[in-house]
Scaffold this motif. Sequence first.
Motif, PDB file in Angstrom:
ATOM      1  N   PHE A   9       0.857  -1.177   0.000  1.00  0.00           N
ATOM      2  CA  PHE A   9       0.000   0.000   0.000  1.00  0.00           C
ATOM      3  C   PHE A   9       0.902   1.240   0.000  1.00  0.00           C
ATOM      4  O   PHE A   9       1.837   1.326   0.792  1.00  0.00           O
ATOM      5  CB  PHE A   9      -0.867   0.049   1.263  1.00  0.00           C
ATOM      6  CG  PHE A   9      -2.043  -0.886   1.268  1.00  0.00           C
ATOM      7  CD1 PHE A   9      -2.123  -1.960   0.401  1.00  0.00           C
ATOM      8  CD2 PHE A   9      -3.091  -0.700   2.164  1.00  0.00           C
ATOM      9  CE1 PHE A   9      -3.212  -2.825   0.415  1.00  0.00           C
ATOM     10  CE2 PHE A   9      -4.185  -1.558   2.193  1.00  0.00           C
ATOM     11  CZ  PHE A   9      -4.238  -2.620   1.312  1.00  0.00           C
ATOM     12  N   MET A  10       0.598   2.197  -0.868  1.00  0.00           N
ATOM     13  CA  MET A  10       1.395   3.422  -0.922  1.00  0.00           C
ATOM     14  C   MET A  10       0.475   4.637  -1.041  1.00  0.00           C
ATOM     15  O   MET A  10      -0.463   4.636  -1.843  1.00  0.00           O
ATOM     16  CB  MET A  10       2.368   3.412  -2.107  1.00  0.00           C
ATOM     17  CG  MET A  10       3.299   2.221  -2.169  1.00  0.00           C
ATOM     18  SD  MET A  10       4.554   2.377  -3.461  1.00  0.00           S
ATOM     19  CE  MET A  10       5.809   3.334  -2.604  1.00  0.00           C
ATOM     20  N   THR A  11       0.746   5.644  -0.223  1.00  0.00           N
ATOM     21  CA  THR A  11       0.049   6.914  -0.383  1.00  0.00           C
ATOM     22  C   THR A  11       0.803   7.738  -1.414  1.00  0.00           C
ATOM     23  O   THR A  11       2.034   7.722  -1.469  1.00  0.00           O
ATOM     24  CB  THR A  11      -0.008   7.685   0.949  1.00  0.00           C
ATOM     25  OG1 THR A  11       1.305   7.725   1.530  1.00  0.00           O
ATOM     26  CG2 THR A  11      -0.957   7.019   1.923  1.00  0.00           C
ATOM     27  N   VAL A  12       0.076   8.456  -2.249  1.00  0.00           N
ATOM     28  CA  VAL A  12       0.689   9.260  -3.316  1.00  0.00           C
ATOM     29  C   VAL A  12       0.410  10.725  -3.058  1.00  0.00           C
ATOM     30  O   VAL A  12      -0.745  11.169  -3.088  1.00  0.00           O
ATOM     31  CB  VAL A  12       0.140   8.865  -4.709  1.00  0.00           C
ATOM     32  CG1 VAL A  12       0.830   9.687  -5.794  1.00  0.00           C
ATOM     33  CG2 VAL A  12       0.337   7.378  -4.950  1.00  0.00           C
ATOM     34  N   GLY A  13       1.482  11.473  -2.788  1.00  0.00           N
ATOM     35  CA  GLY A  13       1.351  12.907  -2.572  1.00  0.00           C
ATOM     36  C   GLY A  13       1.961  13.674  -3.718  1.00  0.00           C
ATOM     37  O   GLY A  13       2.134  13.152  -4.818  1.00  0.00           O
ATOM     38  N   THR A  14       2.293  14.912  -3.441  1.00  0.00           N
ATOM     39  CA  THR A  14       2.843  15.786  -4.492  1.00  0.00           C
ATOM     40  C   THR A  14       4.206  16.323  -4.130  1.00  0.00           C
ATOM     41  O   THR A  14       4.663  17.307  -4.706  1.00  0.00           O
ATOM     42  CB  THR A  14       1.885  16.968  -4.730  1.00  0.00           C
ATOM     43  OG1 THR A  14       1.730  17.681  -3.501  1.00  0.00           O
ATOM     44  CG2 THR A  14       0.535  16.487  -5.219  1.00  0.00           C
ATOM     45  N   GLY A  15       4.862  15.692  -3.146  1.00  0.00           N
ATOM     46  CA  GLY A  15       6.152  16.211  -2.711  1.00  0.00           C
ATOM     47  C   GLY A  15       5.982  17.399  -1.811  1.00  0.00           C
ATOM     48  O   GLY A  15       4.974  17.554  -1.125  1.00  0.00           O
ATOM     49  N   THR A  16       6.933  18.313  -1.840  1.00  0.00           N
ATOM     50  CA  THR A  16       6.905  19.464  -0.933  1.00  0.00           C
ATOM     51  C   THR A  16       6.142  20.639  -1.520  1.00  0.00           C
ATOM     52  O   THR A  16       5.827  21.585  -0.825  1.00  0.00           O
ATOM     53  CB  THR A  16       8.335  19.925  -0.608  1.00  0.00           C
ATOM     54  OG1 THR A  16       9.008  20.246  -1.835  1.00  0.00           O
ATOM     55  CG2 THR A  16       9.102  18.825   0.108  1.00  0.00           C
ATOM     56  N   ASN A  17       5.848  20.588  -2.806  1.00  0.00           N
ATOM     57  CA  ASN A  17       5.164  21.698  -3.462  1.00  0.00           C
ATOM     58  C   ASN A  17       3.681  21.384  -3.595  1.00  0.00           C
ATOM     59  O   ASN A  17       3.304  20.351  -4.115  1.00  0.00           O
ATOM     60  CB  ASN A  17       5.779  21.920  -4.855  1.00  0.00           C
ATOM     61  CG  ASN A  17       5.351  23.249  -5.456  1.00  0.00           C
ATOM     62  OD1 ASN A  17       4.269  23.731  -5.169  1.00  0.00           O
ATOM     63  ND2 ASN A  17       6.222  23.804  -6.294  1.00  0.00           N
ATOM     64  N   LEU A  18       2.865  22.261  -3.119  1.00  0.00           N
ATOM     65  CA  LEU A  18       1.423  22.032  -3.195  1.00  0.00           C
ATOM     66  C   LEU A  18       0.909  22.124  -4.623  1.00  0.00           C
ATOM     67  O   LEU A  18      -0.150  21.610  -4.932  1.00  0.00           O
ATOM     68  CB  LEU A  18       0.684  23.041  -2.303  1.00  0.00           C
ATOM     69  CG  LEU A  18       0.929  22.892  -0.800  1.00  0.00           C
ATOM     70  CD1 LEU A  18       0.174  23.989  -0.061  1.00  0.00           C
ATOM     71  CD2 LEU A  18       0.504  21.527  -0.297  1.00  0.00           C
ATOM     72  N   ASN A  19       1.660  22.795  -5.505  1.00  0.00           N
ATOM     73  CA  ASN A  19       1.245  22.909  -6.898  1.00  0.00           C
ATOM     74  C   ASN A  19       1.808  21.729  -7.695  1.00  0.00           C
ATOM     75  O   ASN A  19       3.020  21.574  -7.815  1.00  0.00           O
ATOM     76  CB  ASN A  19       1.754  24.226  -7.510  1.00  0.00           C
ATOM     77  CG  ASN A  19       1.149  25.433  -6.813  1.00  0.00           C
ATOM     78  OD1 ASN A  19      -0.052  25.467  -6.588  1.00  0.00           O
ATOM     79  ND2 ASN A  19       2.004  26.401  -6.480  1.00  0.00           N
ATOM     80  N   ILE A  20       0.925  20.889  -8.202  1.00  0.00           N
ATOM     81  CA  ILE A  20       1.361  19.710  -8.952  1.00  0.00           C
ATOM     82  C   ILE A  20       1.845  20.149 -10.325  1.00  0.00           C
ATOM     83  O   ILE A  20       1.147  20.827 -11.071  1.00  0.00           O
ATOM     84  CB  ILE A  20       0.217  18.705  -9.099  1.00  0.00           C
ATOM     85  CG1 ILE A  20      -0.218  18.197  -7.727  1.00  0.00           C
ATOM     86  CG2 ILE A  20       0.640  17.536  -9.975  1.00  0.00           C
ATOM     87  CD1 ILE A  20      -1.394  17.261  -7.783  1.00  0.00           C
ATOM     88  N   ASN A  21       3.090  19.776 -10.644  1.00  0.00           N
ATOM     89  CA  ASN A  21       3.611  20.005 -11.990  1.00  0.00           C
ATOM     90  C   ASN A  21       4.418  18.788 -12.406  1.00  0.00           C
ATOM     91  O   ASN A  21       4.631  17.875 -11.624  1.00  0.00           O
ATOM     92  CB  ASN A  21       4.447  21.299 -12.061  1.00  0.00           C
ATOM     93  CG  ASN A  21       5.567  21.299 -11.031  1.00  0.00           C
ATOM     94  OD1 ASN A  21       6.278  20.293 -10.888  1.00  0.00           O
ATOM     95  ND2 ASN A  21       5.732  22.415 -10.319  1.00  0.00           N
ATOM     96  N   GLU A  22       4.865  18.780 -13.632  1.00  0.00           N
ATOM     97  CA  GLU A  22       5.552  17.601 -14.173  1.00  0.00           C
ATOM     98  C   GLU A  22       6.815  17.277 -13.397  1.00  0.00           C
ATOM     99  O   GLU A  22       7.082  16.112 -13.084  1.00  0.00           O
ATOM    100  CB  GLU A  22       5.881  17.841 -15.645  1.00  0.00           C
ATOM    101  CG  GLU A  22       6.481  16.619 -16.316  1.00  0.00           C
ATOM    102  CD  GLU A  22       6.717  16.847 -17.797  1.00  0.00           C
ATOM    103  OE1 GLU A  22       7.266  15.938 -18.449  1.00  0.00           O
ATOM    104  OE2 GLU A  22       6.346  17.927 -18.299  1.00  0.00           O
ATOM    105  N   GLU A  23       7.588  18.305 -13.041  1.00  0.00           N
ATOM    106  CA  GLU A  23       8.851  18.051 -12.333  1.00  0.00           C
ATOM    107  C   GLU A  23       8.588  17.439 -10.953  1.00  0.00           C
ATOM    108  O   GLU A  23       9.237  16.469 -10.557  1.00  0.00           O
ATOM    109  CB  GLU A  23       9.628  19.361 -12.176  1.00  0.00           C
ATOM    110  CG  GLU A  23      10.984  19.155 -11.484  1.00  0.00           C
ATOM    111  CD  GLU A  23      11.721  20.471 -11.306  1.00  0.00           C
ATOM    112  OE1 GLU A  23      12.801  20.456 -10.681  1.00  0.00           O
ATOM    113  OE2 GLU A  23      11.215  21.511 -11.781  1.00  0.00           O
ATOM    114  N   ASN A  24       7.625  18.002 -10.249  1.00  0.00           N
ATOM    115  CA  ASN A  24       7.284  17.450  -8.923  1.00  0.00           C
ATOM    116  C   ASN A  24       6.820  16.006  -9.030  1.00  0.00           C
ATOM    117  O   ASN A  24       7.210  15.142  -8.246  1.00  0.00           O
ATOM    118  CB  ASN A  24       6.167  18.274  -8.278  1.00  0.00           C
ATOM    119  CG  ASN A  24       6.709  19.455  -7.498  1.00  0.00           C
ATOM    120  OD1 ASN A  24       7.869  19.464  -7.118  1.00  0.00           O
ATOM    121  ND2 ASN A  24       5.867  20.451  -7.295  1.00  0.00           N
TER     122      ASN A  24
END
Length: 429
Positions: A9-24
């Motif tokens: 089981f894995m939770t999927v977040g967006t890293g440290t940036n709240l704005n999802i972009n391709e690099e993140n």
Amino acid sequence: MKRKEVILFMTVGTGTNLNINEENSKNHAQKLYYTINKIRPDKVIFFASDKSKGTVEYIEELFQKDNDEFILDEDYQIVIINAIDDLNTCFEAYESKIWELDYEDDGDYDIIMDYTSGTKTMSAAMASCGMFYSKDLISVGGDRSTGEVSRGTEIINYQNIYKIYDKFALMRTRNNFNANRFRACIDILNYIVDLNIHKDSLMHLCKAYYAWDNMDFEDAYDHLRKVNLNQVEFMEVKNDIKFNLKALGNIINSKSVNLKNCYILASLINNSIRRSEEFKYDDAIARLYRSFELIAQIELTKYNIKSSDIDVSVLKQNNVSDEFIMDLEKTREDGKIRIGLEKDFMLLNELGNDLGKYYVDNESKIKNLTRKRNNSILAHGLDSLTQNDFDEFLDIVLNLSYSLDKDMKKFIKQTKFAKFDLKLKLNKN
């Protein structure tokens, strides 16, 4: 033996940036890919929001670069969580999938839960769910000098949460203890491994009250003496246990037959009250009936009379009427006169005793109660008794017991089982 399948089981977040972009998304995918490669599960279940589910596509690309495949529904599945900041919603999403795998599917799985990514709420819910269902929990650590784990420094940490399980077991033990489920307490304590929890003393405590609840006074006394009352687990019940220990000590060691018998009577009355608190009224009244009978037997010993073997000469010395003695003689069997509850109290009345007089004055009410007891499923009939029946019977027994000995209220208090304060936050450290 066939290897168990491993589901990650894995939770999927967006890293440290709240704005999802391709690099993140690509950076995050790389971290998830690292964990998948290290664990090498048979299947991965991603828990993501609508915004973060696109990260999984980049994980597919990473597999392809390594000449491998990562196929939807075959190698992985995505579960969408709409309210990623609601703890209950997140918990229920993980729980639903655990139930599906553990209880609905025919497969044999080991579930590993990685709570590293996702929102804080998603992670907290996954850690809680994993602990609740005893699943393996992992997190990814490493160099965090930049604020997040740097690529290439990742380390998978398997979380050993035995201390949490043991503290949870301790609270379950306290709850079961207060509910008089002492055997359940013993079973739970057997699984505690934290050496900071004084398991041995707790075990002696539960074995003591288990024995006492079964009227095995010697075994109860032996175990209760071995409880170290200076240990932190017992600070809130220390004084009550001391009272209980004194009561058991009098039952085992007192040279006064009357004192010993009064403590036994008090134990039996409290035993009946505990059964009533469990809504076992037939059982409770059966114990009250024995208490009622014991009161008369204790009082008769003051005249050197045993209801299991009546000595007629003693009755004559105490001016019992010839008519009453002749009536008793009719019951003689195997050379002995044995009498039961009703005759016990009638004999006390013949002796001019206040307990006998109380019985005669309340004979109609008492006979009605004893008739109900005799018709109960635990006596000779098929009827079920009620709380009102118990309360009426208890009132009679208590009135008689208070007349039996001026210290009976004290005896009943000292034989009332200790109870934990379940509001106490025992493990503050």
